[in-house]
Design an enzyme around this catalytic site. Sequence first.
Site, PDB file in Angstrom:
ATOM      1  N   GLU A  58      -9.948 -10.474  -7.146  1.00 49.01           N
ATOM      2  CA  GLU A  58      -8.963  -9.390  -7.038  1.00 49.01           C
ATOM      3  C   GLU A  58      -7.868  -9.521  -8.112  1.00 49.01           C
ATOM      4  O   GLU A  58      -7.460  -8.526  -8.708  1.00 49.01           O
ATOM      5  CB  GLU A  58      -8.339  -9.404  -5.641  1.00 49.01           C
ATOM      6  CG  GLU A  58      -9.337  -9.013  -4.557  1.00 49.01           C
ATOM      7  CD  GLU A  58      -8.812  -9.231  -3.134  1.00 49.01           C
ATOM      8  OE1 GLU A  58      -7.654  -9.686  -2.975  1.00 49.01           O
ATOM      9  OE2 GLU A  58      -9.565  -8.948  -2.186  1.00 49.01           O
ATOM     10  N   HIS A  81      -1.889  -5.329   1.576  1.00 51.23           N
ATOM     11  CA  HIS A  81      -3.146  -6.052   1.361  1.00 51.23           C
ATOM     12  C   HIS A  81      -2.809  -7.479   0.967  1.00 51.23           C
ATOM     13  O   HIS A  81      -1.853  -7.707   0.223  1.00 51.23           O
ATOM     14  CB  HIS A  81      -3.957  -5.407   0.229  1.00 51.23           C
ATOM     15  CG  HIS A  81      -5.060  -6.296  -0.261  1.00 51.23           C
ATOM     16  ND1 HIS A  81      -6.280  -6.346   0.363  1.00 51.23           N
ATOM     17  CD2 HIS A  81      -5.124  -7.213  -1.267  1.00 51.23           C
ATOM     18  CE1 HIS A  81      -7.043  -7.243  -0.251  1.00 51.23           C
ATOM     19  NE2 HIS A  81      -6.361  -7.786  -1.241  1.00 51.23           N
ATOM     20  N   TYR A 100     -12.518  -2.509  -2.891  1.00 50.28           N
ATOM     21  CA  TYR A 100     -13.025  -2.495  -1.504  1.00 50.28           C
ATOM     22  C   TYR A 100     -14.549  -2.449  -1.453  1.00 50.28           C
ATOM     23  O   TYR A 100     -15.108  -1.990  -0.459  1.00 50.28           O
ATOM     24  CB  TYR A 100     -12.422  -1.316  -0.743  1.00 50.28           C
ATOM     25  CG  TYR A 100     -10.993  -1.564  -0.284  1.00 50.28           C
ATOM     26  CD1 TYR A 100     -10.652  -2.729   0.412  1.00 50.28           C
ATOM     27  CD2 TYR A 100      -9.991  -0.632  -0.520  1.00 50.28           C
ATOM     28  CE1 TYR A 100      -9.345  -2.966   0.839  1.00 50.28           C
ATOM     29  CE2 TYR A 100      -8.682  -0.869  -0.079  1.00 50.28           C
ATOM     30  CZ  TYR A 100      -8.366  -2.034   0.596  1.00 50.28           C
ATOM     31  OH  TYR A 100      -7.083  -2.265   1.027  1.00 50.28           O
ATOM     32  N   LYS A 106       0.827  -1.199   0.000  1.00 54.96           N
ATOM     33  CA  LYS A 106       0.000   0.000   0.000  1.00 54.96           C
ATOM     34  C   LYS A 106       0.875   1.267   0.000  1.00 54.96           C
ATOM     35  O   LYS A 106       2.087   1.187   0.261  1.00 54.96           O
ATOM     36  CB  LYS A 106      -0.929  -0.044   1.222  1.00 54.96           C
ATOM     37  CG  LYS A 106      -1.966  -1.183   1.163  1.00 54.96           C
ATOM     38  CD  LYS A 106      -2.843  -1.202   2.417  1.00 54.96           C
ATOM     39  CE  LYS A 106      -3.964  -2.211   2.327  1.00 54.96           C
ATOM     40  NZ  LYS A 106      -4.836  -2.184   3.533  1.00 54.96           N
ATOM     41  N   ASN A 142      -1.908  -0.076   7.336  1.00 53.41           N
ATOM     42  CA  ASN A 142      -1.416  -1.420   7.634  1.00 53.41           C
ATOM     43  C   ASN A 142      -0.548  -2.004   6.521  1.00 53.41           C
ATOM     44  O   ASN A 142      -0.374  -3.202   6.423  1.00 53.41           O
ATOM     45  CB  ASN A 142      -2.568  -2.342   8.044  1.00 53.41           C
ATOM     46  CG  ASN A 142      -3.638  -2.445   6.987  1.00 53.41           C
ATOM     47  OD1 ASN A 142      -3.462  -1.928   5.870  1.00 53.41           O
ATOM     48  ND2 ASN A 142      -4.733  -3.103   7.293  1.00 53.41           N
TER      49      ASN A 142
HETATM   50  P1  IDP Z   1      -7.966  -7.119   5.468  1.00 56.73           P
HETATM   51  O1  IDP Z   1      -7.168  -6.069   4.721  1.00 56.73           O
HETATM   52  O2  IDP Z   1      -7.215  -7.637   6.665  1.00 56.73           O
HETATM   53  O3  IDP Z   1      -8.492  -8.227   4.587  1.00 56.73           O
HETATM   54  P2  IDP Z   1     -10.652  -5.945   5.447  1.00 56.73           P
HETATM   55  O4  IDP Z   1     -11.708  -6.148   6.492  1.00 56.73           O
HETATM   56  O5  IDP Z   1     -10.843  -6.577   4.112  1.00 56.73           O
HETATM   57  O6  IDP Z   1      -9.242  -6.380   6.098  1.00 56.73           O
HETATM   58  O7  IDP Z   1     -10.474  -4.381   5.290  1.00 56.73           O
HETATM   59  C1  IDP Z   1      -9.761  -3.843   4.193  1.00 56.73           C
HETATM   60  C2  IDP Z   1      -8.929  -2.660   4.658  1.00 56.73           C
HETATM   61  O8  IDP Z   1      -9.811  -1.650   5.194  1.00 56.73           O
HETATM   62  C3  IDP Z   1      -7.979  -2.961   5.803  1.00 56.73           C
HETATM   63  O9  IDP Z   1      -6.765  -3.544   5.394  1.00 56.73           O
HETATM   64  C4  IDP Z   1      -7.770  -1.570   6.376  1.00 56.73           C
HETATM   65  O10 IDP Z   1      -6.886  -0.811   5.539  1.00 56.73           O
HETATM   66  C5  IDP Z   1      -9.174  -0.981   6.266  1.00 56.73           C
HETATM   67  N1  IDP Z   1      -9.968  -1.208   7.490  1.00 56.73           N
HETATM   68  C6  IDP Z   1     -10.625  -2.329   7.848  1.00 56.73           C
HETATM   69  N2  IDP Z   1     -11.265  -2.189   9.030  1.00 56.73           N
HETATM   70  C7  IDP Z   1     -10.993  -0.915   9.426  1.00 56.73           C
HETATM   71  C8  IDP Z   1     -11.376  -0.143  10.585  1.00 56.73           C
HETATM   72  O11 IDP Z   1     -12.078  -0.595  11.489  1.00 56.73           O
HETATM   73  N3  IDP Z   1     -10.909   1.138  10.645  1.00 56.73           N
HETATM   74  C9  IDP Z   1     -10.117   1.683   9.671  1.00 56.73           C
HETATM   75  N4  IDP Z   1      -9.745   1.003   8.576  1.00 56.73           N
HETATM   76  C10 IDP Z   1     -10.174  -0.278   8.450  1.00 56.73           C
HETATM   77 MG    MG Z   2      -9.856  -8.104   3.012  1.00 55.83          MG
END
Ligand code: IDP
Ligand code: MG
Length: 170
Positions: free
Chosen positions: A140, A129, A55, A15, A126
């Site tokens: 994806e 991805h 997303y 990212k 984070n």
């Molecule tokens: P993942 O990336 O671990 O699969 P997902 O639930 O698919 O998690 O969420 C996609 C992305 O959305 C996350 O990597 C993060 O960047 C963001 N995200 C998910 N949950 C939150 C949250 O509660 N607060 C802020 N950002 C979030």
């Molecule tokens: Mg995800």
Amino acid sequence: MGETKNAELTLVIVKPDGLKKSLTGNIITRLAETKLVIVGSKMVRVSRDLAVEHYKHLQGKPFFEDLIKYIMGEYHTKRVMALVYGGADAIQKVRDICGSTNPEEAQPVSIRGAYGRITTKGVFENVIHASANAEDAEREIKLWFGPDELIDPIYPMVEVEETIRRKKWK
Ligand code: IDP
Ligand code: MG
């Protein structure tokens, strides 16, 4: 990969925060622990359409708009590195090394635990991805890569004839 048991493909994205912090090398080194094979890689400037499509399962969440801006690079740099990894149990192996979605809950030795943070605005930076399951991975990979951009022609293809305008070197 044809003979590998439970061969899978998974999409990885470094990212914009990962690129801004010069973490590409560290991340690829960590992922090499899996012994998986890179079957596609490229730098991408993420359009709004691509971000929203990627997303779309999170549409309606309070953090959605910030997430779209984040992945488009509006907080760091307007580029991501997209990679496809393949091999036995690729999806889970990569997810394990990435760590939990929330970087503060991720294992300290995971990529997200080591390099991620939550901003004061609440954006989960984070760093990486990784596809969550086989269905997401296929969706994806097909969204981010065309058949010609992968080393193996993995999914069924069709040949189409179309007139397109494309750029070439002068
Ligand atoms: P993942 O990336 O671990 O699969 P997902 O639930 O698919 O998690 O969420 C996609 C992305 O959305 C996350 O990597 C993060 O960047 C963001 N995200 C998910 N949950 C939150 C949250 O509660 N607060 C802020 N950002 C979030
Ligand atoms: Mg995800």
